[in-house]
Design an enzyme around this catalytic site. Structure first.
Site, PDB file in Angstrom:
ATOM      1  N   HIS A   1      54.854  49.839 -25.987  1.00  0.00           N
ATOM      2  CA  HIS A   1      53.741  50.614 -26.549  1.00  0.00           C
ATOM      3  C   HIS A   1      54.279  51.677 -27.512  1.00  0.00           C
ATOM      4  O   HIS A   1      53.741  51.878 -28.608  1.00  0.00           O
ATOM      5  CB  HIS A   1      52.983  51.360 -25.444  1.00  0.00           C
ATOM      6  CG  HIS A   1      52.347  50.488 -24.406  1.00  0.00           C
ATOM      7  ND1 HIS A   1      52.760  50.469 -23.095  1.00  0.00           N
ATOM      8  CD2 HIS A   1      51.307  49.627 -24.482  1.00  0.00           C
ATOM      9  CE1 HIS A   1      51.994  49.643 -22.400  1.00  0.00           C
ATOM     10  NE2 HIS A   1      51.108  49.099 -23.211  1.00  0.00           N
TER      11      HIS A   1
ATOM     12  N   GLN B   1      46.365  37.075 -28.391  1.00  0.00           N
ATOM     13  CA  GLN B   1      45.475  38.231 -28.592  1.00  0.00           C
ATOM     14  C   GLN B   1      45.549  38.703 -30.053  1.00  0.00           C
ATOM     15  O   GLN B   1      44.519  38.990 -30.681  1.00  0.00           O
ATOM     16  CB  GLN B   1      45.884  39.359 -27.651  1.00  0.00           C
ATOM     17  CG  GLN B   1      45.233  40.690 -27.962  1.00  0.00           C
ATOM     18  CD  GLN B   1      45.579  41.741 -26.920  1.00  0.00           C
ATOM     19  OE1 GLN B   1      44.989  41.771 -25.857  1.00  0.00           O
ATOM     20  NE2 GLN B   1      46.537  42.596 -27.212  1.00  0.00           N
TER      21      GLN B   1
ATOM     22  N   SER C   1      53.441  46.544 -18.553  1.00  0.00           N
ATOM     23  CA  SER C   1      53.001  47.447 -17.484  1.00  0.00           C
ATOM     24  C   SER C   1      53.011  46.707 -16.150  1.00  0.00           C
ATOM     25  O   SER C   1      53.233  47.297 -15.093  1.00  0.00           O
ATOM     26  CB  SER C   1      51.590  47.954 -17.769  1.00  0.00           C
ATOM     27  OG  SER C   1      51.531  48.500 -19.061  1.00  0.00           O
TER      28      SER C   1
END
Ligand code: AMP
Length: 277
Positions: free
Chosen positions: A34, A150, A183
């Site tokens: 991220h 995505q 994550s």
């Protein structure tokens, strides 16, 4: 760093910005993957905005929405350290008030890869990302190659709906052993974490075979499946060698190919991919 917890506050802060806005949507529990996107957004724009929102509509009923790791204080510290300007962290009630009934759906790329195991997932993703784009009004939005499908779905949404922004897809950040940062890695116990390195080993093997001249997708797939089968903790969801632009499965690797896979290790589902140029 400003923290906006409501949509109206976020819109007010957006009105106060000058120049370009780089935006990184996330579900929080941040890691270097991220943060590399945030650093890029900051380097390429006047203002960097990051959202933290664990989006309920992209999780299936049997998935890990409730268990998804959350640590807002730690996330805010990490974002401060990379000079984020604005963090948008709305509540579920703000984003999905009672009576909410508008959805954004892309019907391309959504019969492939992730869709068999996660029906409805991308409808949740495109809806929340469209809402976030409307609220934040970014000049550029940054996504990770780690979630290759995505990224394609979002690019298609932005292009087909004439959204006024640029979508940027940036490389997957990995740990030193090759494991793609996620994550969800936090769910893995030490033994499972070791087993998870098989994903990158298998992708690397496919890359090596292609480099040596192999063009038959089936040969790569068989080799990948055989390598994974040697790791008893790992069960395969899918292994795919597809056209990197259309996601159609390939027989012959005669164009850029997306080699991607999803596996389960214990209760954790992990995905990874590489592009063969
Ligand atoms: P998430 O919080 O998992 O929804 O991810 C937010 C954004 O970070 C998405 O665009 C992801 O593709 C991206 N991302 C997640 N993991 C990585 C990684 N290891 N490297 C690069 N980008 C990543």
């Amino acid at each position: 760093m400003e923290v906006a917890e409501t949509i109206s506050r976020m819109k007010t802060l957006r009105q106060g910005t000058a120049g370009s806005v780089g935006f990184v949507p996330t579900m929080g529990y941040l890691h270097e993957g991220h943060l590399s996107l945030v650093k890029q957004a900051k380097a390429e724009n006047s203002t960097a905005v990051v959202s933290i929102f664990v989006n309920p509509t992209q999780f299936g009923p049997m998935e890990d929405f409730k268990a998804y790791p959350r640590d807002i204080e730690r996330d805010l510290d990490l974002l401060r350290a990379v000079n984020t300007d604005i963090v948008f962290m709305p509540s579920h009630e703000e984003m999905y008030p009672s009576g909410f009934s508008a959805w954004v759906e892309v019907h391309k790329f959504t019969d492939h890869l992730e869709c068999k195991s996660r029906p409805g997932h991308f409808k949740g993703v495109t809806t929340v990302v469209a809402k976030l784009f409307n609220i934040v009004e970014p000049t550029r939005a940054y996504f990770g190659q780690k979630d290759a499908q995505q990224a394609l779905v979002i690019q298609k949404m932005a292009s087909d709906l004439n959204m006024n922004l640029e979508i940027i897809v940036s490389p997957t950040v990995r740990e030193s052993n090759g494991l793609a940062m996620s994550s969800r890695n936090t769910y893995l116990n030490p033994q499972e974490r070791k087993a998870a390195t098989i994903l990158f080993k298998v992708l690397t093997r496919a890359h090596q075979m292609r480099e040596k001249g192999e063009t038959k997708a089936e040969r790569l797939r068989q080799e990948m499946l055989s390598l994974i089968s040697k790791e008893p903790l790992v069960t395969i969801d899918y292994v795919s060698i597809a056209d990197a632009q259309t996601l159609e499965e390939l027989n012959e690797i005669d164009r850029p190919a997306l080699v991607s896979m999803a596996v389960r290790i214990g209760r954790t589902r992990l995905i990874d991919n590489i592009i063969l140029k």
